[in-house]
Structure formats: C-alpha cells, structure tokens
Write an enzyme that holds these catalytic residues in place. Structure first.
Site, short mmCIF file in Angstrom:
data_model
loop_
_atom_site.label_atom_id
_atom_site.label_comp_id
_atom_site.label_asym_id
_atom_site.label_seq_id
_atom_site.Cartn_x
_atom_site.Cartn_y
_atom_site.Cartn_z
CB SER A 11 6.01 35.09 22.47
OG SER A 11 6.55 34.35 21.16
CG HIS A 35 1.87 34.28 23.34
ND1 HIS A 35 0.67 34.56 23.08
CD2 HIS A 35 2.52 33.73 22.21
CE1 HIS A 35 0.29 34.07 22.15
NE2 HIS A 35 1.40 34.71 21.14
#
Length: 226
Positions: A11, A35
């Site tokens: 992420s 992500h």
C-alpha cells in the site's frame, strides 16, 4: 478450477509521498499488485490522493493497480479509475446503494470489480452479490487510516466468505487490508484470504522488496498448512 497464486499488494499509503515513483519501483519486481488508497475526508476522516496521482503513477510502473476507494458516491468516481488503467477498482458496500450495477460499470470500463466491507459491517447481506465481483476486500481494521492494529476476530468474515466461495464454486479474490504484517499474515491466509494489503510492513522495512517476498512466503506456508 485452478487455485490462483497468492497476491501481495504493498500500500502506497505507507510510502514516502515525496518519492512516490521511486517507492513504487522499489517493489516493482516483488509485488503482485500496487494498492492505492483513495480517501475523500467524507466517507472516512482522512484525505489522500485522487485520480490525477493515479494517472501519473500509471505511467511510472507496470504493476497492476489495486485501487481502494474509501469515498462517498463511488458511482460518480469509480469508472474514472478504470479508465485510468486500474486493474481492480474496489468500492465500499456502505457507500453504494446498488453495488451490482457499479460492478457492471467497472467491468464494462475494463477493470475488475471489488466490494469492500468495513470493520463494523456484517458480511452476510452481501454474500449473494459476490458472483458479480472479482474481489472481496475485508477490512481487518476500521477504514480510514494506516498503521492500525490488526483485529483478529474480523477473520470470521474471511472464513464465512471462503465457505461461500467454495460452496458456490466462485472465482473470487478474498483480500484483507489492515495491520497485515509478518505476525498476522499467516492467520489471514489460514482463514482463507488469498490477497494481502501491506503498508507499513513493506514500506517501513529497510528492503521493501524483500519484505514483500517474506510476506508471500509466510502466507503460502500458512495456506498450504506447511
């Protein structure tokens, strides 16, 4: 059906935003997806990046983008991320009154469609919608901020989803997001998750690529019972 390989998706919420392209390239040959958390300061009390950043990053890497929309009115904004080249666009069930219709729109725009379930939302009302989706993202924290502590009992939702997927022979990714690290990813994999979002565990490491590889190895071991 063949069993798909596990997915690890770093992420960028935990990355250095001043060096975002470099941070993405640091995991390019280890990660499966990237992500991208989009927050609007309305659906969640935080504000991150939006479509222009995603469009710019798309030119900087070939990693598939796993876009997680934590926003109000996803019907308005989600197709734009598909048009920008996102591989998977996930929106929250709590923010959409017709999730199946939006899933159709995303697929028509060329993206996979994902449905996200937040910490306090029961999963049962959405199980029958899963044939319309490619990904089910189950939050293992409260959506809105990175760095929160993993909540183990939320894996009950993962187990329920995995049973439903297996009984219906569905082709669906079950993704977990929140507090995923070396000490939690095995629990999530054993519960039936096959895609894992990791922020701090990757970008807080000295070697982000090696952190991704280690997380994948731990998940694979737990998934196979080795």
């Amino acid at each position: 059906m063949t069993v798909p390989p596990l997915i690890v998706a770093p992420s960028i919420l935990a990355a250095d935003f001043a060096r975002l392209a470099d941070e993405v390239r640091a995991v390019e040959h280890a990660a499966d997806w990237l992500h991208v958390d989009v927050m609007d300061n309305h659906f969640v009390p935080n504000l991150t990046i939006g479509l222009p950043v995603v469009q710019s990053l798309r030119a900087a890497t070939e990693l598939p983008f796993d876009v997680h929309l934590m926003i109000e009115d996803p019907r308005r904004w989600a197709p734009g991320y598909a048009d920008a080249g996102a591989y998977n666009v996930t929106f929250h069930a709590e923010a959409c009154d017709d999730p199946v219709a939006l899933a159709k729109d995303l697929r028509s725009a060329g993206a996979k469609a994902g449905l996200a379930i937040d910490r306090d939302t029961p999963i049962e009302p959405y199980l029958d919608l899963l044939p319309s989706f490619d990904t089910l993202l189950i939050m293992t924290i409260k959506a809105g901020f990175g760095g929160q502590r993993f909540i183990p009992h939320l894996l009950d939702k993962v187990r329920a989803a995995r049973r439903h997927v297996a009984s219906g022979h569905l082709e669906l990714r079950i993704e977990v997001d929140g507090g995923i690290a070396a000490d939690t990813i095995e629990q999530a994999a054993a519960a039936g998750a096959d895609a894992f979002v990791a922020g701090t565990a990757v970008y807080g490491a000295d070697d982000p690529a090696e952190a991704v590889r280690r997380l994948r190895g731990l998940a694979e071991r737990a998934a196979t019972g080795a």
